[in-house]
Design an enzyme around this catalytic site. Structure first.
Site, short mmCIF file in Angstrom:
data_model
loop_
_atom_site.label_atom_id
_atom_site.label_comp_id
_atom_site.label_asym_id
_atom_site.label_seq_id
_atom_site.Cartn_x
_atom_site.Cartn_y
_atom_site.Cartn_z
N LYS A 1 0.55 -1.20 -0.18
CA LYS A 1 -0.06 -0.27 0.34
C LYS A 1 0.42 1.40 0.15
O LYS A 1 2.35 1.18 0.12
CB LYS A 1 -1.16 -0.05 0.89
CG LYS A 1 -1.47 -1.00 0.82
CD LYS A 1 -3.04 -0.73 2.27
CE LYS A 1 -4.49 -1.62 1.02
NZ LYS A 1 -5.37 -2.07 2.91
N ARG B 1 -3.46 -10.00 4.71
CA ARG B 1 -4.30 -10.33 3.43
C ARG B 1 -3.18 -9.42 2.94
O ARG B 1 -2.70 -8.20 2.75
CB ARG B 1 -5.73 -9.01 2.42
CG ARG B 1 -5.75 -8.98 1.83
CD ARG B 1 -6.93 -7.97 1.74
NE ARG B 1 -7.25 -7.40 0.07
CZ ARG B 1 -7.17 -7.29 -0.57
NH1 ARG B 1 -6.03 -6.50 -0.02
NH2 ARG B 1 -7.42 -6.66 -2.21
C1 7PJ Z 1 -8.18 -3.98 1.33
C2 7PJ Z 1 -9.57 -5.47 1.05
C3 7PJ Z 1 -8.39 -3.74 3.53
C4 7PJ Z 1 -9.53 -5.98 2.85
C5 7PJ Z 1 -8.21 -3.93 -0.39
C6 7PJ Z 1 -4.80 -3.00 -2.11
C7 7PJ Z 1 -6.54 -2.46 -1.41
N1 7PJ Z 1 -10.03 -5.85 2.03
N2 7PJ Z 1 -9.41 -4.29 -0.09
N3 7PJ Z 1 -9.06 -4.91 3.53
N4 7PJ Z 1 -7.67 -3.57 0.32
N5 7PJ Z 1 -10.52 -6.63 3.92
O1 7PJ Z 1 -4.68 -3.92 -1.72
O2 7PJ Z 1 -4.36 -1.83 -1.96
O3 7PJ Z 1 -7.13 -3.62 3.36
S1 7PJ Z 1 -8.08 -3.41 -2.22
#
Ligand code: 7PJ
Length: 263
Positions: free
Chosen positions: A204, A238
């Site tokens: 990020k 994640r």
């Molecule tokens: C997240 C997400 C996160 C959850 C994205 C990226 C943006 N879902 N989807 N948590 N981020 N639960 O991956 O940079 O932080 S998309």
């Protein structure tokens, strides 16, 4: 949780089949590297992104879920905010709903309940198009915790058992760097909500800004952030770089388990 993007800017080289095959290969590789869940997202939620129409998201995500369902063994998560996509994804074999708006779209609570699937409720201030314009909090940890508690209650009131719910502070979603830092250091407060905590920091821009790293050079920072999140009690991380992240998570798990001072 390994990240599989199926937005056109990822895996797209013109031909749809080529894209699908590349995505399946990538999902298999993440499973091989130790991913316990594969998160499939068809709507970009980067800062500045605008939404995609439901039919377009369905066209991207559902064939992909169907292909993945037969190709990997681990549960598939669908990163969506739309009730129609939730239902179609469940029918196509998804095992988890990951909603960055915490089931606030009209009809989302009911759709999620009907699927019977577990749901990750994420905090976001504002919407992706404008969320990084000027995010403001007086007490970010308290406000995010209160929001997630309220969404847990709303989901429970809609008939989704608490045992099926997870929470996520939403790193980078309407947060400045000090807000993200407070949430990461304060993650133990979120674990007190009594449901598993998911944390996503991988690659990020907050990692990039703090370290002065562009996208190709954020691996070490992302792994360090994942380690901190795991240390502070996150149950699911994640991440794009599954093998490296899993090493950090496993190391933290070892120290949490054996570091109590009895040796
Ligand atoms: C997240 C997400 C996160 C959850 C994205 C990226 C943006 N879902 N989807 N948590 N981020 N639960 O991956 O940079 O932080 S998309």
């Amino acid at each position: 949780m390994g990240i599989l993007n199926v937005t056109p800017d990822s895996f797209s080289d013109g031909g749809r089949f080529v894209g699908a095959q590349a995505a399946v290969d990538h999902a298999r590789a993440m499973q091989e590297a130790g991913a316990a869940i594969i998160d499939v997202g068809g709507e970009s939620s980067r800062p500045g992104a605008t939404g995609v129409p439901e039919q377009e998201e369905l066209d991207r995500v559902i064939p992909m879920l169907e292909a993945l369902h037969g190709a990997v063994e681990v549960p598939l998560s669908v990163d969506t905010t739309k009730p129609g996509v939730m239902k179609a994804a469940a029918a196509a074999g998804a095992g988890l709903i990951n909603d960055i708006t915490a089931l606030r779209s009209p009809g989302a609570l009911e759709a999620a309940r009907e699927t019977g699937l577990p749901v990750c409720l994420m905090h976001m201030q504002g919407a992706p198009a404008t969320m990084q314009d000027n995010p403001t909090y007086s007490d970010v940890l308290g406000e995010v915790t209160a929001f997630l508690r309220q969404r847990l209650d709303a989901a429970a009131a809609a008939g989704i058992p608490r045992s099926r719910l997870l929470v996520d502070p939403g790193f980078g979603f309407g947060k400045r760097d000090p807000h993200n830092a407070r949430l990461l250091a304060g993650l133990p407060a979120l674990t007190e909500l009594g449901v598993p905590v998911l944390a996503g920091l991988s690659r990020k821009s907050l990692v990039g800004r703090v370290l002065g790293r562009e996208l190709p050079d954020r691996l070490a920072g992302s792994v360090a952030a994942a380690a901190l999140a795991a240390w502070h009690g996150a149950s699911i991380i994640r991440a794009h770089d599954v093998a490296e992240t899993l090493d950090a998570v496993n190391l933290m798990a070892y120290v949490r388990q054996h570091g109590g001072g009895d040796a």
